[in-house]
Design a protein around this motif. Structure first.
Motif, PDB file in Angstrom:
ATOM      1  N   VAL A  71       0.852  -1.184   0.000  1.00 22.90           N
ATOM      2  CA  VAL A  71       0.000   0.000   0.000  1.00 22.90           C
ATOM      3  C   VAL A  71       0.889   1.235   0.000  1.00 22.90           C
ATOM      4  O   VAL A  71       1.864   1.306   0.769  1.00 22.90           O
ATOM      5  N   GLY A  72       0.579   2.201  -0.862  1.00 25.19           N
ATOM      6  CA  GLY A  72       1.384   3.414  -0.931  1.00 25.19           C
ATOM      7  C   GLY A  72       0.817   4.397  -1.929  1.00 25.19           C
ATOM      8  O   GLY A  72      -0.289   4.223  -2.453  1.00 25.19           O
ATOM      9  N   ARG A  73       1.607   5.444  -2.208  1.00 23.32           N
ATOM     10  CA  ARG A  73       1.146   6.516  -3.093  1.00 23.32           C
ATOM     11  C   ARG A  73       1.277   6.151  -4.567  1.00 23.32           C
ATOM     12  O   ARG A  73       0.569   6.706  -5.417  1.00 23.32           O
ATOM     13  N   LEU A  74       2.173   5.230  -4.906  1.00 28.00           N
ATOM     14  CA  LEU A  74       2.369   4.862  -6.307  1.00 28.00           C
ATOM     15  C   LEU A  74       1.150   4.139  -6.856  1.00 28.00           C
ATOM     16  O   LEU A  74       0.528   3.320  -6.160  1.00 28.00           O
ATOM     17  N   GLN A  75       0.817   4.430  -8.110  1.00 29.45           N
ATOM     18  CA  GLN A  75      -0.312   3.758  -8.748  1.00 29.45           C
ATOM     19  C   GLN A  75      -0.024   2.287  -9.011  1.00 29.45           C
ATOM     20  O   GLN A  75      -0.954   1.497  -9.239  1.00 29.45           O
ATOM     21  N   ILE A  98      -3.137   4.762  -2.395  1.00 30.55           N
ATOM     22  CA  ILE A  98      -3.912   5.702  -1.582  1.00 30.55           C
ATOM     23  C   ILE A  98      -3.445   7.121  -1.889  1.00 30.55           C
ATOM     24  O   ILE A  98      -2.248   7.375  -2.019  1.00 30.55           O
ATOM     25  N   GLN A  99      -4.386   8.033  -1.981  1.00 30.00           N
ATOM     26  CA  GLN A  99      -4.075   9.436  -2.282  1.00 30.00           C
ATOM     27  C   GLN A  99      -3.945  10.213  -0.972  1.00 30.00           C
ATOM     28  O   GLN A  99      -4.771  11.049  -0.632  1.00 30.00           O
ATOM     29  N   GLU A 100      -2.926   9.894  -0.215  1.00 26.91           N
ATOM     30  CA  GLU A 100      -2.675  10.509   1.078  1.00 26.91           C
ATOM     31  C   GLU A 100      -1.387  11.308   1.014  1.00 26.91           C
ATOM     32  O   GLU A 100      -0.341  10.789   0.610  1.00 26.91           O
ATOM     33  N   GLY A 101      -1.459  12.594   1.419  1.00 25.22           N
ATOM     34  CA  GLY A 101      -0.295  13.463   1.310  1.00 25.22           C
ATOM     35  C   GLY A 101       0.889  12.997   2.129  1.00 25.22           C
ATOM     36  O   GLY A 101       2.040  13.235   1.750  1.00 25.22           O
ATOM     37  N   LYS A 102       0.651  12.324   3.249  1.00 27.49           N
ATOM     38  CA  LYS A 102       1.741  11.874   4.106  1.00 27.49           C
ATOM     39  C   LYS A 102       2.186  10.446   3.808  1.00 27.49           C
ATOM     40  O   LYS A 102       2.978   9.875   4.551  1.00 27.49           O
ATOM     41  N   SER A 103       1.672   9.884   2.729  1.00 27.32           N
ATOM     42  CA  SER A 103       2.050   8.520   2.364  1.00 27.32           C
ATOM     43  C   SER A 103       3.328   8.514   1.542  1.00 27.32           C
ATOM     44  O   SER A 103       3.549   9.383   0.689  1.00 27.32           O
ATOM     45  N   SER A 104       4.180   7.535   1.790  1.00 27.34           N
ATOM     46  CA  SER A 104       5.358   7.325   0.950  1.00 27.34           C
ATOM     47  C   SER A 104       4.941   6.566  -0.305  1.00 27.34           C
ATOM     48  O   SER A 104       3.824   6.043  -0.391  1.00 27.34           O
ATOM     49  N   ARG A 105       5.868   6.467  -1.254  1.00 24.37           N
ATOM     50  CA  ARG A 105       5.518   5.786  -2.508  1.00 24.37           C
ATOM     51  C   ARG A 105       5.135   4.326  -2.258  1.00 24.37           C
ATOM     52  O   ARG A 105       4.161   3.827  -2.787  1.00 24.37           O
ATOM     53  N   SER A 106       5.927   3.631  -1.457  1.00 30.21           N
ATOM     54  CA  SER A 106       5.562   2.294  -0.970  1.00 30.21           C
ATOM     55  C   SER A 106       5.580   2.390   0.550  1.00 30.21           C
ATOM     56  O   SER A 106       6.650   2.402   1.159  1.00 30.21           O
ATOM     57  N   GLN A 123      -3.342   3.194  10.130  1.00 31.31           N
ATOM     58  CA  GLN A 123      -3.484   4.611   9.810  1.00 31.31           C
ATOM     59  C   GLN A 123      -2.217   5.148   9.165  1.00 31.31           C
ATOM     60  O   GLN A 123      -1.106   4.936   9.648  1.00 31.31           O
ATOM     61  N   VAL A 124      -2.401   5.863   8.060  1.00 33.06           N
ATOM     62  CA  VAL A 124      -1.329   6.570   7.365  1.00 33.06           C
ATOM     63  C   VAL A 124      -1.788   8.008   7.209  1.00 33.06           C
ATOM     64  O   VAL A 124      -2.710   8.291   6.434  1.00 33.06           O
ATOM     65  N   GLY A 125      -1.179   8.938   7.972  1.00 34.74           N
ATOM     66  CA  GLY A 125      -1.638  10.315   7.934  1.00 34.74           C
ATOM     67  C   GLY A 125      -3.083  10.398   8.410  1.00 34.74           C
ATOM     68  O   GLY A 125      -3.421   9.972   9.502  1.00 34.74           O
ATOM     69  N   GLU A 126      -3.972  10.931   7.553  1.00 39.62           N
ATOM     70  CA  GLU A 126      -5.399  11.029   7.880  1.00 39.62           C
ATOM     71  C   GLU A 126      -6.203   9.880   7.306  1.00 39.62           C
ATOM     72  O   GLU A 126      -7.425   9.836   7.474  1.00 39.62           O
ATOM     73  N   THR A 127      -5.561   8.952   6.630  1.00 36.88           N
ATOM     74  CA  THR A 127      -6.263   7.815   6.016  1.00 36.88           C
ATOM     75  C   THR A 127      -6.236   6.622   6.956  1.00 36.88           C
ATOM     76  O   THR A 127      -5.177   6.227   7.439  1.00 36.88           O
ATOM     77  N   ARG A 128      -7.428   6.058   7.220  1.00 32.89           N
ATOM     78  CA  ARG A 128      -7.549   4.888   8.090  1.00 32.89           C
ATOM     79  C   ARG A 128      -8.053   3.711   7.264  1.00 32.89           C
ATOM     80  O   ARG A 128      -9.039   3.836   6.524  1.00 32.89           O
TER      81      ARG A 128
END
Length: 558
Positions: free
Chosen positions: A46-50, A56-64, A106-111
């Motif tokens: 789970v991460g920011r990469l497609q 997940i489209q979370e600003g505080k998420s890393s790519r993986s 939880q990653v940033g504001e995403t649960r």
């Protein structure tokens, strides 16, 4: 442990651990992409990469950001070196953690919620004379639903075993046994069981709604007063007394098996007997250290649970509530169990919390005696002991540790230290500390040399005004210098690592003071308090002597 997936506090987390599920899903509960879900096969990233399995489209998420991997019949969560970190049930993930049904990541504001084995029931369905009123809430063994019992037209909480467990006859029979055991009790501090049965090969039980959560979560969410903590313990001891009177025991007492309301601290005991999935001290289970922390020495030695063991577990909960730490902390659950089973006593409560009343510390320490014969003779005596402690806390209000609301680093016991401690080769005191002494400074004039002395003499020759100004200036400089020294000293003490300030083998606190320092302080207080009346008596004797002489002379003269 399970966490609430909907608003409201009708449901609670059981604190148990789950194994043996097959199908698993990860669902976005809040944040961008809410409602999206993904089935977990062997591994999920789970991460920011497609290109991630679940982007997940979370600003505080890393790519993986993190991954979930199947380990046998269980699933393991691992942070992939993310910049902002991953939280599991509001706690940072620092190492690989096994997941339980209903865990919240939880990653940033995403649960994201981890689900295992979808239930066969949903909102609006009928089941065994009950109407399902809510979506399923996962717990360790299965699911809970808000439901209405049609025959009596009352609202209940319906608990069912997971579909993955229904085919396991041992688990099903243990679930029914646990519920039937709890249904025998009729006490205001024990969660009532309305009905126990099986419908379509699914074991179930219904209970009244309870607006609360587990003691573990209630304490972690905010600070609790000493009087409220003791009130909870008195209610728990009263419930144990009711259970013991029916020739039964709890067997798995811990902060996760005590439900509590967060407004007035009413409690309900749950989770009697053996966990339906087997012993909860299995080292393969996630977070086994937490459950082992409240086991009795008898369980640590492989013996069956007992009434005396329940009292020890109650003492361990009291110790945790008051000091902020369980009695023992080690690297693995088996090491904690060995420490419980060892003859070495738990660090006294008074040493970790010097401000607490002596009677309260003695009550907790007696419950934690390693020998069952040294503990209270029964749960009624334990209740009386805690009631006396509660009265003391009301007469002299105190504070308990803030560790629950403000976590801090806890030194752990290494395997080598544990082996040395149990073998008896090394003798350590539980609270060896380093005391930092203040550095003293000599007179500034002598340190400055003859030039400063000459300047001082010249200033004094100029007159009283200049001398006064010089004196005031010197006083201000001394004050500033003292303040600077104090700040530097406190800063060095703060920056100094805990391991260098405290050397602990069986306790966990960075607030201890060595017994020598405490004894010397008590000695100074005792000697000072003894000298005052002695001087007063001497002065009284001398005064009476002279008054008597004067009166005798007056009589002779007359």
């Amino acid at each position: 442990m399970s966490y609430l997936l909907q608003h409201g506090s009708v449901f609670w987390d059981s604190g148990f651990i789950s194994l043996g599920y097959g199908v698993a899903k990860l669902i976005i509960q809040s944040g961008p992409g809410i409602g999206a879900d993904k089935t977990i096969n062997d591994k999920m990233v789970v991460g920011r990469l497609q290109t991630c399995d679940l982007p997940i489209q979370e600003g505080k998420s890393s790519r993986s950001h993190f991954q979930i991997e199947r380990i046998g019949s269980s699933f393991q969560l691992k942070d992939l070196g993310s910049r902002n970190g991953t939280n599991l049930n509001d706690e940072p993930v620092t190492k690989a953690r096994l997941l339980s049904n209903g865990d919240v990541i939880q990653v940033g504001e995403t649960r994201l919620v981890f689900f295992l084995a979808a239930p066969k029931l949903d909102k609006g369905d009928s089941f065994a004379g009950y109407e399902i009123l809510s979506a399923p809430i996962p717990n360790a063994c299965g699911y809970r639903f808000k439901a209405r019992q049609r025959s009596l037209d009352r609202e209940v909480v319906l608990e069912t075993l997971s579909p993955d467990f229904t085919s396991n006859k041992d688990v099903s029979s243990r679930f029914l046994e646990m519920m039937n055991t709890a249904s025998q009790f009729d006490h205001p501090n024990i969660l009532e069981i309305y009905e126990v049965g099986t419908e379509n090969d699914i074991p179930f039980a219904s209970t009244p709604p309870f607006e609360g959560t587990t003691l573990r979560r209630a304490v972690r969410s905010g600070e609790i007063s000493l009087a409220d903590a003791l009130k909870i313990l008195v209610h728990a001891a009263d419930a144990l007394h009711h259970v013991n009177n029916r020739k039964a025991i709890h067997g798995r007492l811990s902060p996760s098996s005590i439900l509590v309301t967060e407004d007035d601290y009413r409690i309900k005991l749950v989770g009697f007997g053996v966990d339906p999935r087997g012993r909860h001290t299995d080292p393969a289970l996630p977070e086994p250290e937490w459950h082992a922390a409240f086991c009795s020495p008898e369980v640590g030695r492989g013996l069956d649970p007992s009434i005396a063991g329940d009292l020890y577990s109650l003492g361990a909960i009291a110790y945790w509530l008051v000091t902020g730490h369980p009695p023992y902390k080690a690297e693995t659950a088996m090491e904690i169990l060995r420490l419980h089973a060892s003859p070495a006593a738990v660090v006294p409560t008074k040493e970790l919390m010097p401000d607490i009343a002596a009677m309260i510390g003695r009550a907790i320490d007696r419950l934690l005696k390693k020998s069952p014969s040294e503990r209270p003779e029964n749960s009624r005596a334990a209740k009386k002991l805690l009631e006396n402690a509660l009265e003391v806390s009301r007469e002299k209000p105190g504070k308990i540790s803030k560790i629950h609301s403000r976590p801090r680093g806890i030194p752990q016991i290494s395997t080598a230290d544990l082996e040395e401690e149990l073998s008896g080769e090394v003798t350590r005191t539980p609270n060896q500390t380093t005391i930092h002494k203040k550095k003293t400074r000599g007179p500034r004039a002598s340190a400055a040399g003859p030039r400063a002395s000459a300047r001082a003499s010249k200033g004094s020759a100029r007159g009283p005004k200049s001398s006064a100004r010089a004196s005031n200036s010197a006083t201000r400089k001394k004050r500033h210098e003292s303040a600077r020294v104090r700040e530097a000293s406190s800063e060095r003490a703060r920056k100094q690592p805990v391991s260098s300030r405290v050397k602990v083998t069986e306790g966990i606190s960075d607030r201890l003071v060595s017994p020598e320092a405490l004894d010397s302080g008590r000695g100074r207080r005792k000697s000072g308090s003894f000298m005052i009346p002695l001087v007063f008596i001497i002065l009284l004797y001398v005064g009476s002597f002279f008054v008597t002489r004067i009166l005798l002379r007056l009589l002779e003269a007359s």
